[in-house]
Design an enzyme around this catalytic site. Structure first.
Site, short mmCIF file in Angstrom:
data_model
loop_
_atom_site.label_atom_id
_atom_site.label_comp_id
_atom_site.label_asym_id
_atom_site.label_seq_id
_atom_site.Cartn_x
_atom_site.Cartn_y
_atom_site.Cartn_z
N LYS A 52 0.67 1.63 -14.28
CA LYS A 52 0.59 0.28 -14.85
C LYS A 52 -0.75 -0.37 -14.51
O LYS A 52 -1.38 -1.00 -15.37
CB LYS A 52 1.77 -0.57 -14.34
CG LYS A 52 3.11 -0.12 -14.90
CD LYS A 52 4.32 -0.78 -14.24
CE LYS A 52 5.62 -0.19 -14.80
NZ LYS A 52 6.84 -0.74 -14.19
N GLN A 96 8.63 -3.88 -8.86
CA GLN A 96 9.10 -2.54 -9.26
C GLN A 96 10.48 -2.26 -8.67
O GLN A 96 10.73 -2.50 -7.49
CB GLN A 96 8.07 -1.48 -8.80
CG GLN A 96 8.34 -0.07 -9.31
CD GLN A 96 8.23 0.08 -10.83
OE1 GLN A 96 7.51 -0.66 -11.49
NE2 GLN A 96 8.96 1.02 -11.39
N ASP A 119 8.63 -8.41 -17.26
CA ASP A 119 9.63 -7.35 -17.38
C ASP A 119 10.80 -7.79 -18.25
O ASP A 119 11.60 -6.95 -18.68
CB ASP A 119 10.19 -7.00 -15.99
CG ASP A 119 9.60 -5.73 -15.39
OD1 ASP A 119 9.19 -4.86 -16.16
OD2 ASP A 119 9.57 -5.63 -14.15
N1 GUN Z 1 11.97 0.68 -12.60
C1 GUN Z 1 12.23 1.48 -13.66
N2 GUN Z 1 11.82 0.91 -14.81
C2 GUN Z 1 11.29 -0.28 -14.48
C3 GUN Z 1 10.70 -1.34 -15.23
O1 GUN Z 1 10.58 -1.31 -16.47
N3 GUN Z 1 10.27 -2.41 -14.51
C4 GUN Z 1 10.40 -2.50 -13.16
N4 GUN Z 1 9.97 -3.59 -12.54
N5 GUN Z 1 10.95 -1.53 -12.43
C5 GUN Z 1 11.40 -0.44 -13.09
#
Ligand code: GUN
Length: 293
Positions: A52, A96, A119
């Site tokens: 990311k 995350q 998110d």
């Molecule tokens: N863990 C797995 N997928 C995601 C996501 O799209 N965002 C976040 N913050 N954590 C995740």
């Protein structure tokens, strides 16, 4: 059979975002800034967060990675979230998941200000999504919608079967695809661990979204000819023939299912890169919205 190439499509989306950023720079405007919080050192989470941050660099965003130790208390994480909510330089941020067990995930998701929740996990934004109001759509379902749209896969009136009911993927994609919208208007069935006679359900599907987290669960005998397959799973399975000792597998048994499919996402290179591109898109939206405030 057409491969739904998430890598190529996400590169196109990133180019589109980078062009937007260039024109912001030309006008002397502040570029979008995404922050990511990672608690602990889970290998997969670290890989995702690093990807990311790298994607931010590629499109010209600013990014901040905040790494906290595994034993971080819930109070300390909530304090960090308050700081990010108040920080004028940050347009959006993510925490995350999964989080270590001493931390209540629900409390954390509620603490993120909805305007910075790129998110799309805050109940306010989930509610807006359910009501078809403008909001940040969760990145993985948003990426699936975008991929179907860009490849002009017909969804209207089709039978969609979603395998899995997670808050991050299964539940939201089932809602989005049933809505009156692009890549929507479908008749959606959500199947899960308690579903009976699964093969009878999957055999009826024109489109299957596999998001159950069990590697190679969906096999060729479970699908009909010309099915469209979206594979959200990504797990490491041991493979002594590989130098690393493992290979990445989806929730779909690619070899048997691809023989029958009309469209299919590969793993890797399908849904994964799209998720990252849509997180960037949400961050750009967060930046643009603040401009209008
Ligand atoms: N863990 C797995 N997928 C995601 C996501 O799209 N965002 C976040 N913050 N954590 C995740």
């Amino acid at each position: 059979m057409t491969i739904l190439d998430g890598k190529k499509t996400s590169d196109t989306i990133k180019d589109e975002i980078a062009n937007r950023v260039s024109s912001m720079v030309d006008k002397g405007e502040r570029v979008p800034h995404l922050a990511a919080v990672l608690v602990g050192s889970d290998g997969a989470s670290l890989t995702y967060v690093n990807a990311k941050v790298k994607a931010c660099k590629r499109v010209g965003f600013n990014s901040t990675l905040i790494e906290l130790p595994e034993n971080t208390s819930e109070t300390d994480l909530l304090k960090k979230i308050d700081d990010l909510n108040a920080n004028e330089a940050i347009d959006g941020f993510i925490v995350q998941l999964p989080l270590p067990k001493q931390i209540d995930e629900q409390k954390v998701l509620l603490a993120v200000h909805p305007d910075k929740d790129v998110d799309g996990f805050h109940p306010t934004n989930v509610g807006k999504m359910v009501l078809s109001l403008p909001t940040f759509l969760p990145a993985t379902p948003y990426g699936i919608i975008e991929l179907l749209e860009r490849y002009k896969v017909e969804t209207s009136g089709k039978n969609v079967v979603v395998l899995g009911r997670s808050h991050i993927v299964g539940r939201p994609i089932s809602i989005l695809m049933s809505q009156k919208r692009a890549a929507g208007n479908a008749t959606v069935t959500v199947a899960h661990s308690q579903s009976k006679n699964l093969i009878n359900i999957t055999k009826q599907a024109d489109i299957i979204v596999a998001a159950i987290g069990i590697s190679e669960f969906l096999t060729g005998d479970m699908v009909k000819e010309d099915v469209v397959i979206i594979d959200v799973g990504i797990t490491r399975v041991s493979d002594p023939s590989k130098k690393s000792g493992f290979r990445l597998a989806g929730d779909v048994h690619y070899e048997s299912v691809s023989k029958k499919a009309s469209f299919i996402t590969p793993v890797p290179g399908g849904v994964g890169p799209m998720t990252i591109a849509m997180l960037l898109k949400n961050t750009l939206l967060a930046r643009e919205r603040r401009n209008n405030m």
